[in-house]
Every structure is written in structure tokens, then in C-alpha cells.
Design a protein around this motif. Sequence first.
Motif, short mmCIF file in Angstrom:
data_model
loop_
_atom_site.label_atom_id
_atom_site.label_comp_id
_atom_site.label_asym_id
_atom_site.label_seq_id
_atom_site.Cartn_x
_atom_site.Cartn_y
_atom_site.Cartn_z
N PHE A 93 0.76 -1.26 0.14
CA PHE A 93 -0.02 -0.03 -0.04
C PHE A 93 0.87 1.33 -0.05
N SER A 94 1.89 1.44 0.59
CA SER A 94 2.80 2.47 0.75
C SER A 94 3.46 2.72 -0.39
N LYS A 95 3.44 2.01 -1.56
CA LYS A 95 3.97 2.21 -2.61
C LYS A 95 3.21 2.53 -4.02
N ILE A 96 1.89 2.37 -3.65
CA ILE A 96 0.96 2.20 -4.64
C ILE A 96 0.24 3.79 -4.54
N ASP A 97 0.28 4.20 -5.97
CA ASP A 97 -0.10 5.45 -5.97
C ASP A 97 -1.82 5.52 -6.14
N ASP A 106 -11.37 -4.00 -29.05
CA ASP A 106 -10.97 -4.76 -30.07
C ASP A 106 -10.91 -3.69 -31.18
N GLU A 107 -10.41 -4.05 -32.36
CA GLU A 107 -10.34 -3.12 -33.53
C GLU A 107 -11.51 -2.26 -33.98
N ASP A 108 -12.89 -2.82 -33.60
CA ASP A 108 -13.97 -2.05 -34.01
C ASP A 108 -14.43 -1.07 -32.82
N THR A 109 -13.32 -1.06 -31.82
CA THR A 109 -13.59 -0.26 -30.81
C THR A 109 -14.58 -0.35 -29.56
N SER A 110 -15.28 -1.54 -29.86
CA SER A 110 -16.27 -1.98 -28.66
C SER A 110 -15.31 -2.55 -27.62
N LEU A 111 -15.98 -2.48 -26.25
CA LEU A 111 -15.41 -2.75 -25.36
C LEU A 111 -15.34 -4.16 -25.17
N VAL A 112 -14.21 -4.83 -24.73
CA VAL A 112 -13.80 -6.21 -24.68
C VAL A 112 -13.60 -6.78 -23.26
N THR A 113 -12.81 -5.85 -22.41
CA THR A 113 -12.39 -6.17 -21.25
C THR A 113 -12.19 -5.12 -20.45
N THR A 114 -12.18 -5.27 -19.29
CA THR A 114 -11.66 -4.30 -18.13
C THR A 114 -10.66 -5.00 -17.13
N LYS A 115 -9.62 -4.24 -17.00
CA LYS A 115 -8.58 -4.98 -15.98
C LYS A 115 -8.16 -3.94 -14.91
N ILE A 116 -8.07 -4.50 -13.83
CA ILE A 116 -7.52 -3.81 -12.66
C ILE A 116 -6.19 -3.45 -12.91
N ARG A 117 -5.87 -1.93 -13.12
CA ARG A 117 -4.48 -1.53 -13.07
C ARG A 117 -3.98 -0.87 -11.75
N ILE A 118 -2.98 -1.52 -11.21
CA ILE A 118 -2.25 -0.86 -9.81
C ILE A 118 -1.19 -0.02 -10.44
N ASN A 119 -1.10 1.29 -10.02
CA ASN A 119 -0.26 2.32 -10.54
C ASN A 119 0.63 2.73 -9.24
N PHE A 120 1.92 2.59 -9.58
CA PHE A 120 2.93 2.68 -8.35
C PHE A 120 3.58 4.09 -8.39
N LYS A 121 3.86 4.54 -7.32
CA LYS A 121 4.39 5.83 -7.20
C LYS A 121 5.88 6.20 -7.87
N ASP A 122 6.36 4.88 -8.44
CA ASP A 122 7.75 5.12 -9.08
C ASP A 122 7.26 5.01 -10.76
N GLY A 123 6.05 5.15 -11.05
CA GLY A 123 5.67 5.47 -12.48
C GLY A 123 5.41 4.06 -12.97
N THR A 124 5.50 3.01 -12.50
CA THR A 124 5.32 1.89 -13.10
C THR A 124 3.72 1.16 -12.74
N SER A 125 3.33 0.30 -13.35
CA SER A 125 1.78 -0.20 -13.36
C SER A 125 2.01 -1.83 -13.36
N ARG A 126 0.79 -2.33 -12.74
CA ARG A 126 0.74 -3.87 -12.93
C ARG A 126 -0.67 -4.04 -13.06
#
Length: 160
Positions: A93-97, A106-126
Amino acid sequence: MELTKRERYFKVFEKYMDAMKGRSVKWFVPGASKYHDGRIAKFMNYFAVPFEMDDVIMFLDTTVFRTAKEGFLFTTQGIVVKEVMEKLYFLDFSKIDYADLEEFKDEDTSLVTTKIRINFKDGTSRHVLDYDVKKFFFVEYINEAVALTAKIKKEEERGL
């Protein structure tokens, strides 16, 4: 009466616990029973997780047969995650922004899926493989826990 650190994190967790839970997963609560404590201890021992039971908020076992070899261990410092065919990792938790949902289209811009993205204070994400939890509520929980971590750190620095 002032709440302990664990109780403060549990209050945040409790708001989202039922909403986050998906089907075919099981919550294990420390102190609820010997069976619950055993499942949590099994996960912690199997992966040599460096936390004490007093740090544990909840364990979400994502295995079909409740082997405690995969899941999410929610603690006062973050979340220990073991997913199918993945290495164990820790979301501190202390490293997460912040956490958010990233849309993949997909190619026709219809929503396919969503994923949880964890953005860290160092600029990286997972991306967190989130098949076992309801995404929006998991993101909200992460963001509140990160805010609580920052608040507790400030309180500790001021000597409260």
C-alpha cells in the motif's frame, strides 16, 4: 476507545468484502475458527509470507478445493497475491499511487474487457488478474487502503 491499526484496515475492508467476492471463492477470517486460522496459516507457511497473523485482515482462497495455494492475503501493509500459473507478489500500500480500471478494446472499438491496474508511485503499473473479484469494488478498496496507509504514516510521524 481508539481503534488498532488492524481494526482501522478491517473497517475499510468490511465496506467492500461482500461486494468484491466472486463466486466459487471463500473468505477466511483470522480468529473465526481453527479451520479459518489453519487455511490462512497454510497459505502463509506454504509461501513463507513474512507477516504475523495479527497483520492479516482476511484471506480469499481462490482454489476450487480450498487448498490455500492460491488467493489474496489482505494485510495491514498490502495484499499478497498468488494467482494461477503466476509467481507470488506483494502489492505494498505504501508504494501504490492509485488503482483504476483499464479498458481493452478490439479493433472496432467495442469494449472487450477491463482489467484492474495498480499504478505505483515510481511510475510503473501492474495488471492484477481479477477473475475472482468484482473489479470496481476491488479498485475502490485499494484506493481507500492506500489513503489510510498515508494517513497512518502522517499520524505516526506526528507522534499520534
